[in-house]
Design a protein around this motif. Sequence first.
Motif, short mmCIF file in Angstrom:
data_model
loop_
_atom_site.label_atom_id
_atom_site.label_comp_id
_atom_site.label_asym_id
_atom_site.label_seq_id
_atom_site.Cartn_x
_atom_site.Cartn_y
_atom_site.Cartn_z
N LYS B 211 0.84 -1.21 0.00
CA LYS B 211 0.00 0.00 0.00
C LYS B 211 0.88 1.26 0.00
O LYS B 211 2.03 1.23 0.47
CB LYS B 211 -0.86 0.05 1.27
CG LYS B 211 -1.64 -1.21 1.53
CD LYS B 211 -2.77 -1.35 0.56
CE LYS B 211 -3.63 -2.57 0.94
NZ LYS B 211 -4.50 -2.97 -0.14
N PRO B 212 0.33 2.38 -0.44
CA PRO B 212 1.10 3.63 -0.42
C PRO B 212 1.59 3.95 1.00
O PRO B 212 0.81 3.89 1.95
CB PRO B 212 0.07 4.68 -0.87
CG PRO B 212 -0.92 3.92 -1.67
CD PRO B 212 -1.01 2.56 -1.02
N THR B 213 2.88 4.26 1.10
CA THR B 213 3.51 4.40 2.41
C THR B 213 4.54 5.52 2.37
O THR B 213 5.25 5.66 1.38
CB THR B 213 4.22 3.07 2.79
OG1 THR B 213 3.26 2.02 2.80
CG2 THR B 213 4.89 3.17 4.16
N THR B 214 4.60 6.29 3.44
CA THR B 214 5.67 7.28 3.57
C THR B 214 6.49 6.96 4.80
O THR B 214 5.94 6.65 5.86
CB THR B 214 5.10 8.71 3.67
OG1 THR B 214 4.53 9.04 2.41
CG2 THR B 214 6.18 9.74 4.00
N ILE B 215 7.81 7.01 4.63
CA ILE B 215 8.74 6.72 5.71
C ILE B 215 9.55 7.98 6.01
O ILE B 215 10.13 8.56 5.10
CB ILE B 215 9.71 5.58 5.34
CG1 ILE B 215 8.92 4.32 4.99
CG2 ILE B 215 10.69 5.29 6.48
CD1 ILE B 215 9.32 3.72 3.68
#
Lengths: 157, 430
Positions: B211-215
Motif C-alpha cells: 500500500k502507499p507508504t511514507t517513511i
Amino acid sequence: MLSAESIAKIDRELAKYPANQRRSAVMSSLAIVQDEHGWLSKESISDVAAYLGIPDIAVLEVASFYNMYELKPTGKYKLTVCTNISCMLRDAHGIVEHLEHRLGIHCGETTADGKFTLKEGECMGACGSAPLLLVNNKDMREFLTNEKVDEMLEGLK
Amino acid sequence: MSPSLNATLNSVCFRTIDKPNPASLETYRSLGGYEVLKRIITEQTPAVEIINELKLSNLRGRGGAGFPTGLKWSFMPKNYEGDKYLLCNSDEGEPGTFKDRDILRYNPHQLIEGMAIGGYVMGAKTGYNYIHGEIWAEYEIFERALDEARAAGLLGDNLFGTNFSFNLYAHHGYGAYICGEETALLESVEGKKGQPRFKPPFPASYGLYGKPTTINNTETFASVPYILQHGGQHFLDLGVANSGGTKLFSVSGHVEKPGNFEVNMGLPFPELLALAGGVWKGRKLKAVIPGGSSVPVVPADVMMATNMDYDSITKAGSMLGAGSVIVMDESTDMVKALDRLSYFYFEESCGQCTPCREGTGWLWRVVRRIADGKGRMEDLDLLTDVSTNISGRTICALGDAAATPVLSFIKHFRPEFEYYIQHGRSMITG
Ligand SMILES: Cc1cc2nc3c(=O)[nH]c(=O)nc-3n(C[C@H](O)[C@H](O)[C@H](O)COP(=O)(O)O)c2cc1C
C-alpha cells in the motif's frame, strides 16, 4: 508449547497489525519466547510458526537474520559489548578484555557454570554513553569502567 | 556571524528536555503540544496548506539523505481508496548516531503528534514506529506515551469528534543495521528478513503490505508540530541557506562530554565541539566523521573551518548525514578505526547483492591484513578498486556506505596505511 503468558503477550502484538498480516508479529513473538526460554529452540520456532500460521522456515529465516536472536543456548546472562567505532574510541576493547579476564572466557563463549555468555555487538545507537553493553538484550549498562563492570557482575546472581 | 548558543540550544525536538517529566503528556501539552493537531483536524485545514508550510520551512529528512519533507509528503496518492501507511524510522544503528533515542526518551509526544499530523495530511489511518531493538527502555517509554495519547483521545478513531482516525503502534527491530534502510524496514515490519527492495516502485506507490507508504525519520516527524506551531518561515530563519531550522548533532568519541546537542543549522564546528566539552584529555583533534560512519572522514583543519549545515559539510568533502559527529583525537590509529568500520559493513550486509556481500568481505579482510602488519603496497590500490566496484552496483546504499570510509580514510591518511605496510606496525601507537 507456548506458555499462556507468552500467548497473552503475542496477542497484544498481533493486535497492532491487520488481521490478515499475522506474520508482522514474528519479530516480537520471537523476542517474547526468547525472553522466556533464553534462546530459540527448533520447537520454539515451530510453536511461533504454528501460532502465527506461517511456515517454520519463514520464522527460522527471521530468527537467523537478526543478531539478537539466539539459536543456541546461552548463559543465564548474555553480555553483549558494543565495540563499534564510537565505543572503540572510548576503549570498549579494554572492557571486553576486562570481562574476558574476569569471566575466564573469550568472546563467543559461555562460562562453565552456565552463568555468563560474552559477545561483541554492533552499534546499539547509544554512542554518547560509550562504552556500553547489553545484559540479555534489554538491559543497557552505560558509561562503563572496569569498576562498574565488577559491580555489575556482583549484582548478576 | 555565529548564532547565539544560549538562545537556541534544544529549542525544537528537545524543547521538553529541561522540564520535569519531559516525556509526559502533561509536559508536552504545557508547551502547546497537540494544539496544532487539534486545530488542523477540527478546522479541516487543506493538506496542501500544510505541505506548503513544510516546503517553506525547508525541512529536509533527518535520516541521512536530506530529502525535502514537504515534497516527499506530496508524493502520496491523494484519491487512493484503500489503506495508506506512515512509518517512522527510529532504527538508528549507524555508528555514531543516537539522537532519535533521546527524542523517544525525552519528547515522545512530539513525535506522536508529528506522525498524526502526517496521517491527516497524507490520508493514512495507521502508522508504525520502528524502534532499534537495542534501546528497549526507549521502546517501553514510547509504548507508554502511546497509551497516554490513546487515553487522552489524541490517537484512535474519530479524533476530536471528527471522522478522522489515526492509530499508531510501536514495532521493534532485533539487531540488523540494514533495517534502517527504508525498504528493508518495510520488509521487516511485514515479518521478513530485512532485505531492501528494488526501487521503483517507490514506497509512496507500493509500500507496507503493497500500500502507499511514507517513511520519515524520527527527528523529521518530531520537527513538524513545531514548524506548524511557529510557521515555516520561523523555522527556515533558524537555519541557513538550503538548511532550514535546527539539527540534532550526536557528538561521540574523543570529547569530554559526549551527547546530543540541538542547535541551529550553520553552527561553526568549533562551537559544537566546545558544547561537547572540547577534545578530551587536552589532546589535539585529528579527524572527524561528521555525519555517521557512512560519510567521508574529514581532517581536523578542514573540519575546524566548517559550519554544520548541508552545503558547508558537502563543501568540506563529506556529508551532514544524520548529524552524527564522531570525534577522533591525535592518538587515533586510523587503520584500526577503518578495520572496525569495515568489519561492521561486512557483518551487516544483508547478502542480497553480490558486489556488497562479497565486496564488504574483501574490504574488511584486506584492511585487517594491513592492520595485522601483513599488508602489501598493492593492497591500497586493491581496496580502491574493490570500493569503486561496489559503489553504485547494489540495490541499496549500504554498499556505497561500506566503500566510503575505505576511500576517504586512504585518501586522507595514506601515510599511516603505508607505514603499517612497510613496518608492520602503527605509525601512531607503535
Ligand atoms: C544502510 C542504511 C541505513 C539507514 N539507516 C537509517 C536509520 O537508522 N534511520 C533513518 O531515519 N534513516 C536511515 N536510512 C535512510 C532511510 O533509507 C530513509 O532515507 C529515511 O528514513 C527517510 O526519512 P527522512 O526523509 O525523514 O530522512 C538508512 C539508509 C541506509 C541505506
